[in-house]
Scaffold this active site. Structure first.
Site, mmCIF file in Angstrom:
data_model
loop_
_atom_site.group_PDB
_atom_site.id
_atom_site.type_symbol
_atom_site.label_atom_id
_atom_site.label_comp_id
_atom_site.label_asym_id
_atom_site.label_seq_id
_atom_site.Cartn_x
_atom_site.Cartn_y
_atom_site.Cartn_z
ATOM 1 N N HIS A 135 0.989 -1.157 -0.094
ATOM 2 C CA HIS A 135 0.217 0.134 0.211
ATOM 3 C C HIS A 135 0.857 1.377 -0.151
ATOM 4 O O HIS A 135 1.325 1.624 0.794
ATOM 5 C CB HIS A 135 -0.874 0.150 1.754
ATOM 6 C CG HIS A 135 -1.714 -1.570 1.378
ATOM 7 N ND1 HIS A 135 -1.218 -1.996 1.881
ATOM 8 C CD2 HIS A 135 -3.001 -1.007 0.741
ATOM 9 C CE1 HIS A 135 -2.824 -3.328 1.779
ATOM 10 N NE2 HIS A 135 -3.409 -2.729 1.567
ATOM 11 N N PRO A 163 -6.571 -3.418 11.632
ATOM 12 C CA PRO A 163 -8.551 -3.251 11.310
ATOM 13 C C PRO A 163 -8.114 -1.869 11.929
ATOM 14 O O PRO A 163 -7.899 -1.764 12.620
ATOM 15 C CB PRO A 163 -8.431 -4.399 12.840
ATOM 16 C CG PRO A 163 -7.587 -5.210 12.789
ATOM 17 C CD PRO A 163 -6.147 -4.505 12.489
ATOM 18 N N LEU A 164 -8.912 -0.814 11.203
ATOM 19 C CA LEU A 164 -8.839 0.435 11.568
ATOM 20 C C LEU A 164 -9.688 0.688 12.585
ATOM 21 O O LEU A 164 -10.849 0.230 12.857
ATOM 22 C CB LEU A 164 -9.370 0.697 9.938
ATOM 23 C CG LEU A 164 -8.297 1.096 8.198
ATOM 24 C CD1 LEU A 164 -9.170 1.605 7.124
ATOM 25 C CD2 LEU A 164 -7.276 1.151 8.749
ATOM 26 N N HIS A 206 -3.790 4.093 -3.282
ATOM 27 C CA HIS A 206 -4.211 2.837 -2.421
ATOM 28 C C HIS A 206 -3.285 2.077 -2.238
ATOM 29 O O HIS A 206 -2.493 1.754 -1.804
ATOM 30 C CB HIS A 206 -5.667 3.040 -2.068
ATOM 31 C CG HIS A 206 -5.557 2.345 -0.732
ATOM 32 N ND1 HIS A 206 -5.805 2.898 0.905
ATOM 33 C CD2 HIS A 206 -5.968 1.023 -0.653
ATOM 34 C CE1 HIS A 206 -6.221 1.391 1.513
ATOM 35 N NE2 HIS A 206 -5.965 0.602 0.705
ATOM 36 N N ARG A 236 -23.716 -13.806 37.941
ATOM 37 C CA ARG A 236 -24.680 -13.107 38.020
ATOM 38 C C ARG A 236 -24.616 -13.711 39.593
ATOM 39 O O ARG A 236 -25.018 -13.039 40.181
ATOM 40 C CB ARG A 236 -25.934 -12.871 37.102
ATOM 41 C CG ARG A 236 -26.898 -11.482 38.234
ATOM 42 C CD ARG A 236 -28.118 -11.399 37.333
ATOM 43 N NE ARG A 236 -28.822 -10.538 37.907
ATOM 44 C CZ ARG A 236 -30.165 -10.208 37.337
ATOM 45 N NH1 ARG A 236 -30.572 -11.218 37.093
ATOM 46 N NH2 ARG A 236 -30.380 -9.308 38.010
#
Length: 671
Positions: free
Chosen positions: A41, A131-132, A272, A529
């Site tokens: 990229h 992972p953006l 890109h 719980r």
């Protein structure tokens, strides 16, 4: 020099041109590596070269000779697909692990220069990104850790910035808005985002999918914002200086051209990651007066970059002197925290709690026992910081901790608001920063909001403690939206993630002991719980949960049935054993608090626990997926087969046939 970019002679240039050529060194190393790899990229390293040059040559505090210097500035490449931007910078400034041979092996198996940056602080890689949105959330966590440690140890020892290179995708992902909001609220003045505002994504122009004023989102959230020409090094540098002087987090919105320098791709969607050709490189070299030989940097430019790598030498030496003169107790505490060691005596806390639980032998709420252990450890382990997503009361882990706020950075409880996405990722950033031990607390049903962060923690081997409550249909009337029947199986499927589901207060103490010791990956501690009966009465000091599974109650007589259970369902298995024993059927109960640790035991131990030739029945108020490993081909599972329902917990257990009688029936059917 040989380990880094090759040198050639080149005529002297005016100083302004030299500065521009520093940026071009990034461009050409990136293009050469991508051409050599056959893919990559190029958009980020070509478009952000001037931005990175301004930061690394004029503002960044770092020492390539000591990459793990605790008071270094952190740099996160959140747009991780542009990894060659980082690798070029690390190579040019002299990081030993990012040699020229590593750059040449970009994207090859075993290279430190992986397709996306992979966590390796010794190489100058602060976190794994790709992972953006994850990277900017990690940066938020780093800034929180820095602010807290500065309050704890003083600005003479901790006083550094966190910078993130940010793409449009990072700000479009939902986690991005959570980060913007929380960082602004916490007034984190040592956090700076450098936004590559090129108005292009993989699909084309950003206008295809977004129309708001992104910079205004930051202003509304309380950030300092500067909008600059991202290809003007002086403008970027001035904005960085202003950001360092502002007590708010800063966004520097850098207007850029994607793939700048490759005329065929500049400003285009293909910029890109569109395929590059040798002709593209040749044309760029001719227009920018660059050597035609790949991986070659002119002598003066290479030397200037190495000088930039040494720009913080005086600050580094001054810091070392300050550390040496620090009060011995504070220095010891600081060094211990950053080395990842626990203080002496911490294990006494879990041992005492375990002894009290055995002596008291009374039912306890699972999530409360976890909170009690955390509270006892808070006083002994000052490194622990707890993050919680707006569930302080039901998860019960704040206790005596003061809140971490904009005006009180010494606090150790981070109110994350309803932001589980950001909470998990910022906890990763805190762990990657070092000096703190992050806990991230929420309901198990909301683990999927943290899933990307949990996966990244496992991938990086970060010791983040993910603590979950409300783990089954026992939640009751809140209904199936909050009954996480499938999530245990999905967490157990994640590589390098330990999943623990303790059955009582004794196992909880043992799980906490394991969790505090474990430093090579994350742990999911899953708490019920409801009230859980006390099963353990042994006074043996051995941590039986450490082996992942053990025989809680052996059969009276030659074992014919083995009942295996986790967490709250261990009580059902114990009741079923009593019924079977009364029928003259020797039955054992095995508690499996951690499948991964049991899997790691030798075959003889596993066989002694599971006992070949016996009828096996597994019990868990969750889906069966994965239980086949322990039950074998002939075993039976008593548990959920679909989503839950709304109703009282005891009614739900009967409705879904998760009862002692159902366990007995399953055993008898296979005898």
């Amino acid at each position: 020099m040989s380990a880094h970019a090759s040198l050639t002679s080149d005529p002297p240039l005016p100083s302004g041109a030299v500065v521009q050529r520093l940026a071009d060194a990034i461009r050409f190393l990136a293009v050469d590596a991508i051409l050599n790899a056959g893919e990559g990229h190029q958009g980020v390293p070509l478009g952000m070269a001037e931005i990175a040059t301004a930061l690394f040559t004029r503002h960044l505090k770092y020492n390539p000779k000591d990459p793990r210097w605790p008071d270094r500035d952190r740099v996160v490449v959140s747009n991780g697909h542009g990894s060659m931007l980082l690798y070029a910078l690390l190579n040019l400034t002299g990081y030993e692990k990012i040699s020229l041979s590593e750059v040449k092996s970009f994207r090859e198996l075993g290279s430190h220069c992986a397709g996306h940056p992979e966590y390796d602080p010794a190489a100058g890689i602060e976190t794994t990104t790709g992972p953006l949105g994850q990277g900017i959330a990690n940066a938020l966590g780093m800034a929180i850790a820095e602010a807290h440690l500065r309050a704890r140890f003083g600005s003479g020892i901790v006083d550094h910035m966190t910078y993130a290179f940010v793409g449009d995708g990072c700000l479009q992902e939902g986690v991005g808005q959570e980060v913007i909001s929380l960082a602004g609220h916490l007034h984190l003045g040592h956090l700076v985002f450098l936004w590559d505002n090129n108005e292009i994504t993989d699909d084309g122009a950003t206008s295809l999918s977004i129309s708001e004023n992104v910079a205004e989102r930051f202003r509304v959230a309380g950030w300092h914002v500067a909008e600059v020409d991202g290809h003007d090094i002086e403008e970027v540098s001035e904005a960085l200086a202003a950001a360092r002087g502002d007590d708010r987090p800063s966004l520097i919105a850098c207007r850029t051209t994607i793939a700048k320098g490759i005329r065929r791709l500049e400003g285009q969607r293909g910029g890109h990651s569109g395929k590059l050709f040798a002709a593209d490189r040749d044309e760029m070299a001719q227009s920018r007066r660059w050597p035609g030989t790949p991986f070659t940097v002119p002598n003066d430019i290479a030397a200037a970059w190495l000088d930039a790598g040494g720009r913080s030498r005086n600050e580094y030496e001054s810091w070392q002197r300050r550390l040496a003169t620090l009060d011995s107790a504070d220095r010891s505490s600081f060094e211990r925290s950053f080395e990842g060691h626990l203080p002496d005596g911490w294990r006494d806390v879990t041992s005492r709690y375990k002894a009290r639980a055995i002596a008291g032998s009374k039912p306890a709420y699972s999530i409360e026992t976890s909170g009690e252990l955390a509270s006892a450890l808070y006083d002994v382990v000052p490194d622990i910081m707890t993050c919680c997503a707006d569930l302080e009361a039901p998860t019960n882990h704040k206790r005596q901790l003061a809140a971490f706020t904009a005006s009180a950075a010494a606090g150790r409880y981070v109110h994350c608001g309803v932001r589980e996405h950001a909470m998990g990722s910022l906890a990763n950033g805190m762990a990657a920063h070092g000096g703190v031990i992050p806990l991230a607390v929420t309901y198990l049903a909301f683990a999927d909001y943290e899933r990307p962060a949990m996966r990244m923690a496992a991938l990086m081997g970060l010791p983040v403690k993910f603590i979950f409550s409300h783990d089954s249909i026992a939640i009751g009337k809140n209904g199936p939206t909050h009954q996480p029947v499938e999530i245990l199986a999905s967490l157990r499927a994640m590589p390098n993630m330990l999943v623990m589901r303790p059955a009582d207060a004794v196992e909880m103490a043992e799980c906490w002991e394991i969790m505090m010791e474990y430093t090579t990956g994350p742990i999911s501690l899953v708490c019920a719980r409801q009230l859980l009966r006390q099963h353990r009465s042994d006074t043996n000091l051995e941590n039986r949960a450490r082996r992942g599974a053990y025989v809680l109650a052996e059969a009276d007589g030659e074992r014919r049935v083995t009942l295996l259970a986790t967490g709250s369902e261990v009580a059902l298995a114990v009741d079923a054993r009593s019924i079977l024993q009364a029928k003259g059927i020797p039955t054992a109960v095995v508690s499996l608090p951690c499948w991964e640790l049991f899997e790691a035991q030798d075959r003889d131990y596993r066989s002694s626990v599971l006992r070949d030739g016996t009828v096996r029945v597994g019990v868990e108020a969750a889906m069966k997926f994965g239980w086949e490993r322990w039950l074998g081909d002939d075993g039976t599972f008593v548990g959920m087969t679909g989503f839950g329902a709304s109703g009282p917990a005891d009614a739900l257990y009967r409705h879904f046939n998760i009862t002692a009688d159902a366990i007995v029936a399953a055993a008898l059917a296979n005898l």
